[in-house]
Design a protein around this motif. Structure first.
Motif, short mmCIF file in Angstrom:
data_model
loop_
_atom_site.label_atom_id
_atom_site.label_comp_id
_atom_site.label_asym_id
_atom_site.label_seq_id
_atom_site.Cartn_x
_atom_site.Cartn_y
_atom_site.Cartn_z
N GLU A 27 0.84 -1.19 0.00
CA GLU A 27 0.00 0.00 0.00
C GLU A 27 0.88 1.25 0.00
N THR A 28 0.51 2.19 -0.85
CA THR A 28 1.17 3.49 -0.86
C THR A 28 0.15 4.54 -0.44
N SER A 29 0.66 5.64 0.07
CA SER A 29 -0.20 6.76 0.46
C SER A 29 0.26 7.99 -0.31
N GLY A 30 -0.61 8.50 -1.16
CA GLY A 30 -0.25 9.65 -1.97
C GLY A 30 0.90 9.38 -2.91
N GLY A 31 1.00 8.13 -3.40
CA GLY A 31 2.08 7.77 -4.31
C GLY A 31 3.43 7.63 -3.63
N ARG A 32 3.42 7.32 -2.32
CA ARG A 32 4.66 7.16 -1.57
C ARG A 32 4.52 6.00 -0.60
N LEU A 33 5.63 5.29 -0.39
CA LEU A 33 5.65 4.25 0.64
C LEU A 33 5.90 4.93 1.98
N GLN A 34 5.28 4.44 3.01
CA GLN A 34 5.48 4.94 4.36
C GLN A 34 5.98 3.80 5.24
N LYS A 35 6.89 4.11 6.13
CA LYS A 35 7.40 3.14 7.10
C LYS A 35 7.94 1.87 6.44
N PHE A 36 8.65 2.05 5.33
CA PHE A 36 9.24 0.90 4.64
C PHE A 36 10.74 0.83 4.90
N HIS A 37 11.47 1.87 4.52
CA HIS A 37 12.92 1.94 4.72
C HIS A 37 13.33 3.41 4.64
N GLN A 38 14.32 3.79 5.41
CA GLN A 38 14.74 5.19 5.46
C GLN A 38 15.14 5.75 4.10
N TRP A 39 15.63 4.91 3.17
CA TRP A 39 16.05 5.38 1.85
C TRP A 39 14.87 5.54 0.90
N THR A 40 13.72 5.01 1.29
CA THR A 40 12.56 4.95 0.41
C THR A 40 11.41 5.82 0.87
N ASN A 41 11.22 5.89 2.17
CA ASN A 41 10.05 6.57 2.73
C ASN A 41 9.89 7.98 2.16
N GLY A 42 8.69 8.27 1.69
CA GLY A 42 8.35 9.60 1.25
C GLY A 42 8.75 9.95 -0.18
N LYS A 43 9.47 9.07 -0.87
CA LYS A 43 9.86 9.35 -2.26
C LYS A 43 8.75 8.88 -3.20
N PRO A 44 8.61 9.56 -4.36
CA PRO A 44 7.57 9.16 -5.31
C PRO A 44 7.73 7.69 -5.72
N PHE A 49 5.98 -4.16 -4.46
CA PHE A 49 5.47 -5.52 -4.31
C PHE A 49 6.38 -6.33 -3.40
N GLU A 50 5.77 -7.21 -2.63
CA GLU A 50 6.51 -8.27 -1.95
C GLU A 50 6.33 -9.50 -2.82
N ASP A 81 14.37 -8.91 4.39
CA ASP A 81 14.35 -8.29 5.72
C ASP A 81 14.48 -6.76 5.66
N ARG A 82 14.51 -6.22 4.43
CA ARG A 82 14.59 -4.78 4.17
C ARG A 82 15.88 -4.14 4.67
N SER A 83 16.89 -4.93 4.99
CA SER A 83 18.12 -4.40 5.55
C SER A 83 18.97 -3.67 4.51
N THR A 84 18.86 -4.08 3.25
CA THR A 84 19.69 -3.50 2.21
C THR A 84 19.05 -3.72 0.84
N THR A 85 19.59 -3.03 -0.14
CA THR A 85 19.14 -3.27 -1.50
C THR A 85 20.00 -4.36 -2.12
N CYS A 86 19.39 -5.14 -2.98
CA CYS A 86 20.11 -6.17 -3.73
C CYS A 86 20.46 -5.66 -5.12
N ALA A 87 19.62 -4.81 -5.66
CA ALA A 87 19.86 -4.24 -6.99
C ALA A 87 19.08 -2.94 -7.11
N GLU A 88 19.71 -1.99 -7.74
CA GLU A 88 19.08 -0.71 -8.06
C GLU A 88 19.17 -0.58 -9.57
N ILE A 89 18.06 -0.85 -10.23
CA ILE A 89 18.05 -0.96 -11.69
C ILE A 89 17.36 0.26 -12.30
N ARG A 90 18.06 0.95 -13.18
CA ARG A 90 17.49 2.13 -13.81
C ARG A 90 17.67 2.14 -15.32
#
Length: 168
Positions: A27-44, A49-50, A81-90
């Motif tokens: 679930e996103t709120s206003g097109g943003r994840l909340q309470k997921f990970h400090q690097w992700t929270n609040g970004k568009p 998906f899990e 476990d959300r501890s780190t990223t495995c891949a950042e694909i752009r």
């Protein structure tokens, strides 16, 4: 990747039915994840998906996000476990007439052993750069996800190889 490409890929993942993978949309709120990970929270965020592989109970989080808030979207794959990223694909490139995700293994550990990690990755997997064809139909989503899961597993092996072998 462009926003349209990210939406296209997220829609394929969301709408595919699979006997191998279980997909839960976050679930996103206003097109943003909340309470997921400090690097992700609040970004568009376009979608998140899990995704769990049923037969091995291996799972990752797939997040389609404007990582740097510059209209350049990433598929960021987080460890279960959300501890780190495995891949950042752009990056998406057309190869043989089909769009492919392009990802390069670039370890950034601070222990002076990144050259050994890269050499192991290249020796074991043929190259430090991976190309994965984007699905063009719902039938190809499982193959796409399997390759992404393999990429994450190979990355983890390469990152940990210096703990397994004394490579000096």
């Amino acid at each position: 990747m462009e926003k349209e490409q990210a939406i296209f890929l997220a829609n394929f993942i969301e709408n595919a039915s699979s006997a191998v993978f279980e997909t839960k949309k976050l679930e996103t709120s206003g097109g943003r994840l909340q309470k997921f990970h400090q690097w992700t929270n609040g970004k568009p965020t376009l979608a998140a998906f899990e995704i769990t592989r049923s037969d091995t109970d291996t799972g990752y989080y797939f997040v389609f996000i404007d990582w740097h808030r510059n209209d350049n979207y990433y598929l960021v794959i987080y460890a279960h476990d959300r501890s780190t990223t495995c891949a950042e694909i752009r990056q998406i490139q057309e190869i043989d007439g089909f769009p492919h995700i392009v990802w390069t293994y670039k370890p950034f550990k601070r222990d002076g052993k990144n050259d050994q990690r890269k050499a192991y990755f290249k020796q074991m997997f043929g190259s430090t750069t991976i190309h994965i064809k984007l699905p063009t139909s719902a039938l190809e989503v499982d193959i796409f996800l399997e390759k992404l899961f393999k990429l994450c597993q190979n990355r983890k092996k390469a990152d940990l190889i210096v703990e397994v072998f004394d490579l000096e």
